[in-house]
Design a protein around this motif. Structure first.
Motif, short mmCIF file in Angstrom:
data_model
loop_
_atom_site.label_atom_id
_atom_site.label_comp_id
_atom_site.label_asym_id
_atom_site.label_seq_id
_atom_site.Cartn_x
_atom_site.Cartn_y
_atom_site.Cartn_z
N ASP A 45 0.85 -1.19 0.00
CA ASP A 45 0.00 0.00 0.00
C ASP A 45 0.89 1.24 0.00
OD1 ASP A 45 -2.11 -1.75 0.26
OD2 ASP A 45 -2.50 -1.29 2.35
N GLU A 51 -18.37 9.57 1.08
CA GLU A 51 -18.43 8.53 2.12
C GLU A 51 -19.52 8.88 3.12
OE1 GLU A 51 -16.89 5.77 2.25
OE2 GLU A 51 -15.08 5.96 1.05
N ASP A 92 -6.64 -0.30 -5.15
CA ASP A 92 -7.97 0.31 -5.10
C ASP A 92 -8.04 1.46 -6.11
OD1 ASP A 92 -8.80 -1.35 -3.12
OD2 ASP A 92 -8.78 0.14 -1.53
N GLU A 93 -9.18 1.59 -6.73
CA GLU A 93 -9.39 2.71 -7.64
C GLU A 93 -9.78 3.94 -6.84
OE1 GLU A 93 -12.01 1.92 -10.90
OE2 GLU A 93 -11.31 -0.14 -11.07
N ASP A 94 -9.36 5.09 -7.31
CA ASP A 94 -9.73 6.35 -6.68
C ASP A 94 -11.09 6.75 -7.23
OD1 ASP A 94 -9.75 8.71 -5.33
OD2 ASP A 94 -8.28 9.70 -6.61
N ASN A 95 -12.13 6.07 -6.74
CA ASN A 95 -13.46 6.28 -7.31
C ASN A 95 -14.49 6.72 -6.29
OD1 ASN A 95 -13.66 3.90 -5.91
ND2 ASN A 95 -14.44 2.69 -7.60
N SER A 136 -1.66 6.27 2.61
CA SER A 136 -2.87 6.18 1.80
C SER A 136 -4.01 5.55 2.58
CB SER A 136 -2.59 5.34 0.55
OG SER A 136 -3.77 5.14 -0.19
N LEU A 137 -5.22 6.01 2.30
CA LEU A 137 -6.39 5.39 2.91
C LEU A 137 -6.84 4.18 2.11
CD1 LEU A 137 -8.47 8.57 3.77
CD2 LEU A 137 -7.05 7.21 5.30
N ASP A 138 -6.45 4.12 0.86
CA ASP A 138 -6.85 3.01 -0.01
C ASP A 138 -5.73 1.99 -0.12
OD1 ASP A 138 -9.36 4.07 -0.68
OD2 ASP A 138 -8.44 5.40 -2.14
N ALA A 139 -6.11 0.78 -0.46
CA ALA A 139 -5.13 -0.28 -0.66
C ALA A 139 -4.42 -0.08 -2.00
CB ALA A 139 -5.80 -1.65 -0.61
#
Length: 58
Positions: free
Chosen positions: A11, A30, A21-24, A15-18
């Protein structure tokens, strides 16, 4: 077991995403409870990075 995981993509730091993960999902998309949880985690992380106050002489 370390070799098993060493071959995986990591990761991005901070980052909050793995990693894949897409930045979508914009943060404002949220649910409020998710944003509240993120704020609480950030506050704890910020507090843990604060330097300890200098000891007062006796």
């Amino acid at each position: 077991m370390g070799r098993l995981f060493a071959a995986l993509d990591r990761d991005p730091p901070g980052s909050l995403d793995a990693v894949h993960d897409e930045d979508n999902m914009p943060l404002d998309g949220e649910p409020q409870r998710v944003r509240d949880d993120l704020d609480a985690v950030r506050a704890r992380a910020s507090a843990s990075r604060q330097p300890e106050p200098a000891a007062q002489p006796r």
